[in-house]
Design a protein around this motif. Structure first.
Motif, PDB file in Angstrom:
ATOM      1  N   ILE A 214       0.862  -1.213  -0.052  1.00 12.18           N
ATOM      2  CA  ILE A 214      -0.121   0.121  -0.003  1.00 12.18           C
ATOM      3  C   ILE A 214       0.965   1.014  -0.001  1.00 12.18           C
ATOM      4  O   ILE A 214       0.634   1.990  -0.811  1.00 12.18           O
ATOM      5  N   GLU A 215       1.952   1.312   0.967  1.00 12.28           N
ATOM      6  CA  GLU A 215       2.622   2.593   1.043  1.00 12.28           C
ATOM      7  C   GLU A 215       3.453   2.760  -0.436  1.00 12.28           C
ATOM      8  O   GLU A 215       3.572   3.798  -0.821  1.00 12.28           O
ATOM      9  N   THR A 216       3.972   1.558  -1.050  1.00 14.30           N
ATOM     10  CA  THR A 216       4.788   1.765  -2.122  1.00 14.30           C
ATOM     11  C   THR A 216       3.939   1.913  -3.421  1.00 14.30           C
ATOM     12  O   THR A 216       4.538   2.803  -4.168  1.00 14.30           O
ATOM     13  N   SER A 217       3.115   1.216  -3.532  1.00 19.23           N
ATOM     14  CA  SER A 217       2.526   1.001  -4.929  1.00 19.23           C
ATOM     15  C   SER A 217       0.914   1.709  -4.924  1.00 19.23           C
ATOM     16  O   SER A 217       0.320   2.075  -5.884  1.00 19.23           O
ATOM     17  N   VAL A 218       0.407   1.921  -3.819  1.00 21.64           N
ATOM     18  CA  VAL A 218      -0.872   2.677  -3.719  1.00 21.64           C
ATOM     19  C   VAL A 218      -0.891   4.156  -3.533  1.00 21.64           C
ATOM     20  O   VAL A 218      -1.273   4.817  -4.128  1.00 21.64           O
ATOM     21  N   ILE A 219      -0.226   4.320  -2.226  1.00 19.92           N
ATOM     22  CA  ILE A 219       0.174   5.631  -1.874  1.00 19.92           C
ATOM     23  C   ILE A 219       1.135   6.202  -2.998  1.00 19.92           C
ATOM     24  O   ILE A 219       0.788   7.507  -3.413  1.00 19.92           O
ATOM     25  N   GLY A 220       2.206   5.613  -3.071  1.00 18.34           N
ATOM     26  CA  GLY A 220       3.185   5.895  -4.153  1.00 18.34           C
ATOM     27  C   GLY A 220       3.242   5.161  -5.473  1.00 18.34           C
ATOM     28  O   GLY A 220       2.081   4.560  -5.560  1.00 18.34           O
TER      29      GLY A 220
END
Lengths: 122, 122
Positions: free
Chosen positions: B87-93
């Motif tokens: 989530i942090e890497t590919s959804v938010i980022g």
């Protein structure tokens, strides 16, 4: 690294009868998915494009809903009769079937329907 | 017009026991989907990003499989412990969790597994 050139997702969510939103499956979406699978197969696109069923895409009242990635084209009120045109236009091509595609007006309509549902609940 | 900034699809296909390919659901993918739903909700992303279950994404032997659009990033062998990082890497980022992302090597591996399955059947 992605796997499919295009990826078609068909909402086949099934709700219990009488739910105010209804559901895509009751509106025929399983047959729509099979029509996509058949249409892709007959064009030799098995393994190149995939048509998957999904859980609720949250466009229930305007369904059956179909979304095609990577473009992110949403189609609403889809019927099996529309599938060949969608495949030719948005899967083989990179176009949009405008009469079925969701735009700002459709998402606004959905917001209004949802607001009315919330009022009815009160 | 697309609806969600990012759209996460988690294969939750369930096969009968003993199928040589196994299935993502037996490997815990329903819990993975719930972890995505929870992770998105706690970040206030409900309605902005959606995490849906899907039918078979055809990466069974390397599952649980997750694909995120519009980027088309495929994650394989996903566990619930990986979800926050994804989530942090590919959804938010817009980045990629390289240790889980499918590349040419993984798709080649899948082809070889499938070829071996066909040989076993003969």
């Amino acid at each position: 690294m992605t796997r499919f050139d295009k990826h078609v997702f068909v909402c086949t969510n099934q709700r219990g009868s009488g739910h105010p939103r209804g559901c895509c499956n009751d509106r025929g979406s399983s047959a729509i998915r099979f029509a996509f699978v058949d249409g892709l197969k007959k064009r030799g696109l098995k393994g190149v494009v995939r048509a998957n069923k999904t859980g609720c895409l949250d466009a229930c009242e305007l369904g059956p809903a179909v979304v095609i990635y990577p473009q992110g084209i949403w189609y609403l009120h889809v019927t099996t009769d529309d599938v060949e045109e969608i495949i030719e236009t948005s899967v083989i091509g990179d176009g949009v079937v405008n009469r079925l595609a969701a735009g700002a007006a459709e998402w606004d309509e959905l917001q209004k329907i949802r607001a009315a549902e919330r009022t009815d609940k009160k």
